[in-house]
Design a protein around this motif. Structure first.
Motif: not given
Lengths: 465, 277
Positions: A345, A351, A384
């Motif tokens: 990100d 991400k 993540d």
């Protein structure tokens, strides 16, 4: 009448255990151990012993369990194996002793590993007999690394009367048993107990010493050590060299597991070392380390934990038992899938993981069919945390700082397969430092072989290299 | 082992300790560091060796109390021992044998630059030092730096002493004023090292920096400390900590340094050790 079926291992319920760090396999009760021991046919020419890299006298100890002579059983195991509680838990017995069991034909070989663990745990509960410290022969031997290979070599040499000192780089002995294998598979208390046993044999363990930096192998010879066994493991983690690999949230499996196991980051902030607890965790790789990493992710609270592997289920290097455990706990498997980029990100955090689908082509050097990318099949997995569990190679510090000690281009020390002798006189090496990442028991076998050869060399009439 | 023999407050937030460890003292070279742990449930943190005394078997560590572990370390007194300390780690700095070197130290970064200046000075290299901090009370090790420099320039952000501005601004002023030097060594916070590299880049002036990323084992095992240098991933603990500053991916290094910023706050708050002020 002996039971025909292998006695199952009692296990923690999958849904529950996937959220705690307690042991998954709870160990045989006495009743279970007796039932299993009674199945052993006590072969005259036992092949199981041949299958054991450290030659544990298997029928003998199982016979003693059958007779409820548990103390004698553990003593028999310890004659050749200094780390039985560890081996009973993490050895791939299905490829070793149990693969040679005459009952394999029935599909129900004796559960040798479970019985070994039972005997070791029985001793832990009932108090270990303090081993007799053998009389010193006045000869000093140094061991580099307090992992399974170093502990084994040190234990064997101490039993022969050598004054052994192990030099360990971390603050706690155990090597991969402490930093790598998680609590739920191998409680650290078990490792500490085994280390104490090796200490009780008279072995000195100096932690916080990086051989090659704090002291060199040359220094050890100057200090009067007559032989050095290098068992420094394969510490250097590999990465894929794909874009985005240095984003925040990308870990090597070594870092992920070291934070969790050695530094107890799952107990943060009671313990000071932090770790990122991902919601969606992807582990790249399909070996035992990958299984450990992905199962830790679940235990840290991940909503989804997945394995991404470029080959298919059949080629997975992990033990079948560990794969099964992971699946039961809810780990997802994406086969024939290979990452091509980690996507971040705007703040530099992971991400997603961009992957390409693979198909199996012609066999490669390893004999396994080579996975090839399918053009245009790229897709992105939301996540993540990404953990790279691609294997490790030996740390070059020792080969770089020891004149005459030669290594392979990939870092493995060059050593004789049978004896562990390296290209430098009076230096032996074994375990992952020679083979690259392999198993605990193979490392122990190498430690045993080196100890034997060190003894022959130092006690022989002529010290010929 | 690891007994604290001397403890000094260099500034309200910066402490100096002299620690007994014959192994590290015997082997330490400029540029190397140690990893230490203060308590049983503690973290492993890297600290650069600021000085060493082979006769007295001691090393000197200088640290700023910025997180839980450094706050706990700061609570140890003379006579206490550090639980675990391992080193010297990393590759010694490659220092020139002659010529002129500008040593740029920002904040607590003056400490790691000190042993390099000492060695350079001993070799007969001309050492020009630029040391700076936010304000005059935060300047550390000035006397020690003067003892191994041919010239010392003091800078403060607030102008309370010496040159008003960043060390990199002072460096630019010196270069534009005709300073001839062969290389620059810059140690300090990432923004300071980055600014120094941007200053020297147009002049093509070789600039070494000492990276101080997050580490766990410090022996090449975990890769937490990886940075990108010249487009390649490097492990600072075994390949550094000194790198060519013009090749470092500073934006990435800055992001990675902040990985656990939230957790660091939680750790300080939950330890009730009087930190986090």
């Amino acid at each position: 009448m002996p039971v025909k079926q292998r006695t199952p291992m009692p296990m923690q319920d999958p849904a529950e255990r996937a959220r705690n760090f307690s042991q998954v396999a709870m160990g045989y009760t006495e009743e279970m151990a007796l039932a299993e021991a009674a199945r052993c046919l006590q072969c005259k020419n036992p092949q199981c012993v041949v299958g054991c890299p450290v030659s544990v006298q298997i029928p003998k100890f199982i016979g003693l369990i059958k007779d409820k002579k548990y103390r004698e059983a553990i003593d028999v195991i310890k004659q050749t194996n200094s780390l039985p509680a560890v081996c009973g838990r993490v050895c791939p017995q299905e490829h070793q002793c149990e693969s040679k069991c005459v009952l394999l034909r029935t599909g129900q070989p004796i559960a040798i590993g479970r019985l070994e663990r039972f005997a070791a745990d029985w001793e832990a509960k009932n108090g270990a007999a303090t081993p007799e410290k053998p009389a010193s022969n006045g000869k000093k031997v140094a061991v580099v690394g307090a992992g399974p290979s170093g502990l084994t070599a040190a234990g064997d040499l101490a039993k022969l009367g050598y004054e052994v000192t192990i030099f360990e780089s971390l603050h706690e002995p155990g090597g991969v048993l402490i930093y790598g294998i998680p609590e739920f598979r191998l409680p650290k208390e078990v490792v500490r107990r085994e280390v104490e046993y090796v200490r009780a044999l008279g072995v000195k363990i100096e932690t916080d010493v990086v051989v090659g930096r704090t002291i060199t192998i040359e220094d050890l010879f100057d200090d009067g050590f007559e032989a050095v066994y290098v068992a420094s493991g394969a510490g250097l983690p590999m990465f894929m060299r794909i874009p985005g690999e240095n984003l925040n949230g990308v870990y090597s499996a070594n870092e992920w597991l070291t934070r969790i196991n050695l530094m107890k980051a799952y107990l943060f902030p009671e313990w000071d070392t932090p770790i990122k607890r991902g919601k969606r965790v992807v582990v790249v790789g399909a070996g035992n380390v990958a299984m450990d990493a992905v199962r830790c992710a679940l235990r840290l609270g991940a909503e989804e934990a997945s394995i991404v592997y470029r080959r298919s289920r059949a080629e997975m290097p992990a033990r079948a038992e560990e794969v099964e455990n992971a699946e039961e706990e809810g780990v997802k498997f994406h086969f024939l899938t290979n990452p091509v980029e980690v996507i971040g990100d705007e703040k530099g955090w992971v991400k997603g993981l961009k992957c390409v689908k693979m198909e199996l082509g012609e066999p490669d050097q390893s004999g396994r069919r080579r996975p090839v990318p399918i053009p245009g099949s790229e897709f992105v997995m939301d996540c993540d945390i990404v953990i790279m569990a691609l294997g490790t190679s030996p740390n070059p510090i020792i080969s770089q700082t020891t004149p005459g000690l030669k290594a392979q281009s990939w870092g493995g020390l060059i050593a004789d397969e049978k004896t562990g002798r390296t290209t430098r006189e009076r230096v032996w090496a074994g375990g992952d430092a020679v083979t690259g990442s392999a198993t605990v028991i193979l490392a122990m076998g190498a430690g045993k072989a080196a100890a034997k050869d060190i003894h022959e060399f130092l006690s022989g009439p002529q010290n010929k290299w | 082992m690891n007994e604290i023999l001397v403890k000094k407050n260099l500034t309200p937030v910066t402490k100096l300790i002299v620690v007994k460890n014959p192994f590290v003292a015997a082997k330490a070279q400029p540029g190397q560091f140690v990893i230490l742990r203060v308590r049983e449930n503690g973290e492993r943190i890297p600290l650069t060796i600021a000085d060493y005394d082979r006769e007295k078997d001691t090393i000197t560590l200088v640290f700023q109390e910025v997180g839980l572990s450094t706050i706990l370390l700061g609570k140890l007194e003379v006579g206490d021992s550090i639980l675990n300390l391992v080193g010297p780690l990393g590759v010694p700095a490659e220092l020139p044998e002659s010529g002129t070197v500008v040593a740029v130290g920002g904040g607590v970064g003056v400490a790691p630059i000190l042993p390099k200046c000492k060695e350079l000075y001993k070799r007969g290299v001309k050492v020009i030092s630029i040391i700076g901090a936010r304000s005059k009370d935060l300047i550390i090790l000035e006397d020690e730096m003067r003892a191994c420099s041919h010239e010392v320039h003091i800078c403060t952000d607030d102008g309370s002493r010496g040159f008003k501005g960043f060390v990199s601004d002072k460096l630019k002023e010196l270069i534009d004023g005709g300073l001839k030097c062969d290389e620059v060594i810059a140690v300090g916070p990432i923004p300071m090292m980055r600014a120094t590299c941007e200053t020297t880049r147009p002049y093509g002036l070789k600039t070494w920096v000492s990276m101080n990323p997050i580490m766990v084992d410090g022996t090449g095992m975990c890769g937490a400390c990886r940075i990108t240098v010249g487009g390649k991933t490097r492990f600072v603990c075994v390949e550094g900590p000194m790198f060519d500053g013009h090749e470092v991916d500073w934006a990435e290094a800055w992001l990675r340094a902040g990985t656990y910023r939230a957790e660091e706050k939680v750790a300080v708050e939950s330890c009730q050790c009087g930190g986090g002020k």
